[in-house]
Scaffold this motif. Structure first.
Motif, mmCIF file in Angstrom:
data_model
loop_
_atom_site.group_PDB
_atom_site.id
_atom_site.type_symbol
_atom_site.label_atom_id
_atom_site.label_comp_id
_atom_site.label_asym_id
_atom_site.label_seq_id
_atom_site.Cartn_x
_atom_site.Cartn_y
_atom_site.Cartn_z
ATOM 1 N N ALA A 43 4.019 4.321 3.109
ATOM 2 C CA ALA A 43 4.134 2.999 2.495
ATOM 3 C C ALA A 43 4.015 1.899 3.533
ATOM 4 O O ALA A 43 4.435 2.062 4.684
ATOM 5 C CB ALA A 43 5.462 2.882 1.759
ATOM 6 N N SER A 44 3.469 0.770 3.098
ATOM 7 C CA SER A 44 3.373 -0.401 3.968
ATOM 8 C C SER A 44 3.255 -1.645 3.116
ATOM 9 O O SER A 44 2.972 -1.576 1.920
ATOM 10 C CB SER A 44 2.170 -0.284 4.908
ATOM 11 O OG SER A 44 0.961 -0.219 4.170
ATOM 12 N N ASN A 76 8.611 5.011 7.208
ATOM 13 C CA ASN A 76 8.211 4.450 5.906
ATOM 14 C C ASN A 76 7.466 5.483 5.066
ATOM 15 O O ASN A 76 6.429 5.179 4.452
ATOM 16 C CB ASN A 76 7.334 3.202 6.090
ATOM 17 C CG ASN A 76 8.126 1.984 6.496
ATOM 18 O OD1 ASN A 76 9.307 2.092 6.837
ATOM 19 N ND2 ASN A 76 7.490 0.831 6.503
ATOM 20 N N THR A 77 8.007 6.667 5.033
ATOM 21 C CA THR A 77 7.331 7.769 4.347
ATOM 22 C C THR A 77 8.313 8.542 3.477
ATOM 23 O O THR A 77 9.449 8.790 3.879
ATOM 24 C CB THR A 77 6.674 8.718 5.363
ATOM 25 O OG1 THR A 77 5.724 7.994 6.150
ATOM 26 C CG2 THR A 77 5.956 9.866 4.660
ATOM 27 N N GLN A 122 0.836 -1.196 0.000
ATOM 28 C CA GLN A 122 0.000 0.000 0.000
ATOM 29 C C GLN A 122 0.868 1.241 0.000
ATOM 30 O O GLN A 122 1.861 1.310 0.720
ATOM 31 C CB GLN A 122 -0.922 0.021 1.225
ATOM 32 C CG GLN A 122 -2.102 -0.919 1.145
ATOM 33 C CD GLN A 122 -3.135 -0.638 2.212
ATOM 34 O OE1 GLN A 122 -2.802 -0.285 3.330
ATOM 35 N NE2 GLN A 122 -4.417 -0.784 1.850
ATOM 36 N N LEU A 123 0.474 2.196 -0.803
ATOM 37 C CA LEU A 123 1.106 3.522 -0.805
ATOM 38 C C LEU A 123 -0.030 4.532 -0.781
ATOM 39 O O LEU A 123 -0.917 4.483 -1.637
ATOM 40 C CB LEU A 123 1.988 3.710 -2.028
ATOM 41 C CG LEU A 123 3.177 2.755 -2.096
ATOM 42 C CD1 LEU A 123 3.023 1.796 -3.251
ATOM 43 C CD2 LEU A 123 4.480 3.514 -2.190
ATOM 44 N N VAL A 124 0.010 5.405 0.191
ATOM 45 C CA VAL A 124 -1.064 6.362 0.384
ATOM 46 C C VAL A 124 -0.503 7.769 0.275
ATOM 47 O O VAL A 124 0.326 8.178 1.086
ATOM 48 C CB VAL A 124 -1.751 6.156 1.749
ATOM 49 C CG1 VAL A 124 -2.861 7.182 1.935
ATOM 50 C CG2 VAL A 124 -2.299 4.738 1.864
ATOM 51 N N GLU A 125 -0.979 8.473 -0.733
ATOM 52 C CA GLU A 125 -0.529 9.840 -0.965
ATOM 53 C C GLU A 125 -1.445 10.840 -0.253
ATOM 54 O O GLU A 125 -2.659 10.617 -0.183
ATOM 55 C CB GLU A 125 -0.526 10.162 -2.465
ATOM 56 C CG GLU A 125 0.288 9.215 -3.313
ATOM 57 C CD GLU A 125 -0.516 8.055 -3.890
ATOM 58 O OE1 GLU A 125 -0.038 7.387 -4.816
ATOM 59 O OE2 GLU A 125 -1.646 7.805 -3.375
ATOM 60 N N SER A 126 -0.854 11.918 0.224
ATOM 61 C CA SER A 126 -1.638 12.966 0.870
ATOM 62 C C SER A 126 -0.886 14.285 0.778
ATOM 63 O O SER A 126 0.290 14.305 0.396
ATOM 64 C CB SER A 126 -1.907 12.625 2.342
ATOM 65 O OG SER A 126 -0.701 12.540 3.062
#
Length: 123
Positions: free
Chosen positions: A24-25, A78-79, A3-7
């Motif tokens: 990221a995870s 993890n960012t 998973q990669l989460v953008e914000s």
């Protein structure tokens, strides 16, 4: 599951700044180069920037953002971050982060990415 989460996107006036985050995870974060690419309506996808794996010692920037954007990483979190300064209307796009090949002259994303974060720069 990767998973990669953008914000961090938003609406900003030309000349303004934003900082994007990519959390990221699901994979060994340190083992992969991570980068940002953007997609604007009617335009080709553009690799914006990337940072190398492990010690994060190497970076790449597209000519269109060089000198204005800075990529960084916090391996403990993890960012990956993308600090965007002196924004221009042509920077308007959805920004995505992904693992990829971080080369001297290019960034080639692979695998999966998130929903992206919208950056809109008004003139």
């Amino acid at each position: 599951e990767v998973q990669l989460v953008e914000s961090g996107g938003g609406l900003v006036q030309a000349g303004g700044s934003l900082r994007l985050s990519c959390a990221a995870s699901g994979f060994s974060f340190d083992d992969y180069a991570i980068g940002w690419f953007r997609q604007a309506p009617g335009k080709e996808r553009e690799g914006v920037s990337c940072i190398s794996s492990r010690r994060r010692g190497s970076t790449y920037y597209a000519d269109s953002v060089k000198g204005r954007f800075t990529i960084s990483s916090d391996n403990a979190k993890n960012t990956v971050y993308l600090q965007m300064n002196s924004l221009k209307p042509e920077d308007t796009a959805v920004y995505y982060c992904a693992r990829g090949l971080c080369l001297d002259n290019n960034y080639l994303p692979f695998g999966s990415w998130g929903q992206g974060t919208q950056v809109t720069v008004s003139s």
